[in-house]
Design a protein around this motif. Structure first.
Motif, PDB file in Angstrom:
ATOM      1  N   ASN A  68      38.356  43.270  34.620  1.00 44.92           N
ATOM      2  CA  ASN A  68      37.650  43.020  33.674  1.00 44.92           C
ATOM      3  C   ASN A  68      37.209  41.442  33.899  1.00 44.92           C
ATOM      4  O   ASN A  68      38.253  40.651  33.913  1.00 44.92           O
ATOM      5  CB  ASN A  68      38.000  43.368  32.376  1.00 44.92           C
ATOM      6  N   VAL A  69      36.252  41.199  33.921  1.00 44.82           N
ATOM      7  CA  VAL A  69      35.560  39.937  34.029  1.00 44.82           C
ATOM      8  C   VAL A  69      34.475  39.330  32.744  1.00 44.82           C
ATOM      9  O   VAL A  69      33.661  40.065  32.498  1.00 44.82           O
ATOM     10  CB  VAL A  69      35.059  39.468  35.260  1.00 44.82           C
ATOM     11  N   VAL A  70      34.660  38.264  32.156  1.00 48.37           N
ATOM     12  CA  VAL A  70      33.489  37.577  31.676  1.00 48.37           C
ATOM     13  C   VAL A  70      33.115  36.477  31.948  1.00 48.37           C
ATOM     14  O   VAL A  70      33.731  35.425  32.449  1.00 48.37           O
ATOM     15  CB  VAL A  70      34.061  37.215  29.948  1.00 48.37           C
ATOM     16  N   ALA A  71      31.835  36.285  32.441  1.00 44.97           N
ATOM     17  CA  ALA A  71      31.365  35.341  33.394  1.00 44.97           C
ATOM     18  C   ALA A  71      30.320  34.454  32.431  1.00 44.97           C
ATOM     19  O   ALA A  71      29.685  34.800  31.416  1.00 44.97           O
ATOM     20  CB  ALA A  71      30.472  35.838  34.329  1.00 44.97           C
ATOM     21  N   THR A 195      47.689  37.561  35.034  1.00 44.85           N
ATOM     22  CA  THR A 195      48.353  38.413  35.837  1.00 44.85           C
ATOM     23  C   THR A 195      48.099  39.673  35.185  1.00 44.85           C
ATOM     24  O   THR A 195      48.100  41.014  35.625  1.00 44.85           O
ATOM     25  CB  THR A 195      49.683  38.071  36.193  1.00 44.85           C
ATOM     26  N   THR A 196      48.305  39.639  33.744  1.00 51.44           N
ATOM     27  CA  THR A 196      47.962  40.814  32.941  1.00 51.44           C
ATOM     28  C   THR A 196      46.655  41.470  33.076  1.00 51.44           C
ATOM     29  O   THR A 196      45.740  41.143  32.633  1.00 51.44           O
ATOM     30  CB  THR A 196      48.340  40.467  31.455  1.00 51.44           C
ATOM     31  N   THR A 197      46.626  42.822  33.720  1.00 51.24           N
ATOM     32  CA  THR A 197      45.512  43.322  34.256  1.00 51.24           C
ATOM     33  C   THR A 197      44.452  43.627  33.102  1.00 51.24           C
ATOM     34  O   THR A 197      43.374  43.985  33.235  1.00 51.24           O
ATOM     35  CB  THR A 197      45.310  44.430  35.458  1.00 51.24           C
ATOM     36  N   SER A 198      44.886  43.810  31.871  1.00 51.42           N
ATOM     37  CA  SER A 198      44.134  44.282  30.717  1.00 51.42           C
ATOM     38  C   SER A 198      43.426  43.323  30.138  1.00 51.42           C
ATOM     39  O   SER A 198      42.616  43.297  29.273  1.00 51.42           O
ATOM     40  CB  SER A 198      45.076  44.928  29.699  1.00 51.42           C
ATOM     41  N   GLN A 199      43.927  42.141  30.629  1.00 47.11           N
ATOM     42  CA  GLN A 199      43.112  40.798  29.952  1.00 47.11           C
ATOM     43  C   GLN A 199      41.934  40.312  30.924  1.00 47.11           C
ATOM     44  O   GLN A 199      42.167  40.243  32.322  1.00 47.11           O
ATOM     45  CB  GLN A 199      44.081  39.700  29.945  1.00 47.11           C
ATOM     46  N   SER A 200      40.757  40.127  30.310  1.00 41.98           N
ATOM     47  CA  SER A 200      39.698  39.603  31.302  1.00 41.98           C
ATOM     48  C   SER A 200      39.876  38.102  31.836  1.00 41.98           C
ATOM     49  O   SER A 200      40.502  37.335  31.392  1.00 41.98           O
ATOM     50  CB  SER A 200      38.370  39.632  30.254  1.00 41.98           C
TER      51      SER A 200
END
Length: 331
Positions: A68-71, A195-200
């Protein structure tokens, strides 16, 4: 192009640039491109990009390299910001996460933006300052990380070329790291930083779902790259000319009938004939075939060493606004 011994002719109009595929990594690289590329193959930027992660909207259904990404549009910028709410820092002239207070503000004051499900609610108070989704930021759920063979990076001029053209509804975001004057700088966050993949991840936006030529981000899409529709172009058999359809004679000529420029070929005027075959500074009438800079031979792309060859740059070269309006296309 050569298929056996076959040569193919091509013609491309100047408004048919290769769109939604080539992007400057920040306003800094757009603003300085003409200067940095003025002595190719030598690049005077002093920058070497050592690492990049490129994220796009996931249309492939492949999730093994997804996050998940916020740009954010203004991340890493201290000039030409889309929104005046962010405070630029003049301390470092080159792009970095501290170029303005966007990243620190989001991290400290809007912690819930890390959760992709609450991004919109978390950032909604920013609407009071004109900061809107689709323009100033985009959330990309399960964004796809491009493999290194899906794009090429120009590590000194600061742009990327993506193999497959992006659609209007796709978002493009990047994180990159580079050295400049012995220092390491970074824009955006790498997947290894959070590294926590649930975080964006917070990254720099190069293209949003909103196309608006009045937005600073519009300048990041390069408009000086042309596709020949050919692959594996061979240097020894390649010829390129730039021609102008003369109103008076009705024929194509390779110069502009303008005082001061009418004794120079358009190749020379637009910076594509500066050196000879020995790479000495001596225009020889032929296109400067410099792999990775003026041409990407494998994919048949021609790259001008100026960001707006037929717009602002040509206007400056003609140096007379009244005459220039007959030849220049800035729109």
């Amino acid at each position: 192009t050569k298929g056996g011994a076959q040569a193919t002719e091509f013609a491309v109009n100047v408004d048919q640039y290769d769109q939604n595929r080539h992007f400057f990594l920040s306003q800094y690289f757009y603003e300085n491109y003409d200067q940095f590329a003025s002595k190719l193959p030598f690049v005077s930027s002093g920058i070497n990009i050592t690492r990049v992660e490129v994220w796009v909207t996931n249309k492939s259904g492949r999730y093994e390299q997804a996050r998940n990404v916020v740009a954010f549009t203004d991340l890493g910028e201290n000039k030409n910001l889309a929104n005046s709410y962010w405070i630029p820092s003049a301390a470092v002239p080159v792009p970095n996460n501290n170029s303005n207070n966007l990243l620190s503000t989001i991290k400290e004051q809007y912690p819930d933006a890390r959760n992709i499900n609450t991004v919109t609610q978390a950032l909604s108070p920013l609407a009071a300052y004109g900061i809107e989704g689709g323009r100033d930021y985009e959330k990309i759920e399960s964004a796809r990380l491009l493999n290194s063979n899906e794009y090429t990076l120009n590590s000194t001029l600061g742009y990327i070329s993506i193999k497959s053209q992006l659609n209007a509804d796709e978002v493009l975001g990047v994180a990159f790291q580079y050295t400049y004057n012995g220092q390491v700088y970074q824009v955006g966050e790498f997947s290894s930083d959070i590294t926590t993949t649930s975080q964006s991840l917070y990254v720099k936006m190069l293209k949003s779902t909103t196309t608006d030529p009045k937005m600073p981000m519009w300048r990041l899409m390069m408009k000086n790259v042309y596709s020949l529709g050919a692959y594996q172009v061979q240097k020894q058999n390649f010829r390129l000319n730039i021609k102008y359809l003369s109103d008076t004679t009705g024929t194509q000529i390779n110069y502009l009938p303008v005082p001061g420029l009418n004794n120079l070929s358009l190749l020379q005027v637009l910076g594509l004939d500066r050196i000879d075959s020995n790479e000495q500074s001596n225009p020889d009438g032929f296109f400067d075939f410099i792999e990775g800079y003026t041409v990407i031979a494998s994919t048949g792309k021609i790259i001008f060493p100026v960001a707006e060859p037929f717009g602002a740059y040509l206007e400056k070269k003609i140096n007379n606004p009244a005459i220039a309006q007959n030849y220049v296309y800035k729109e």
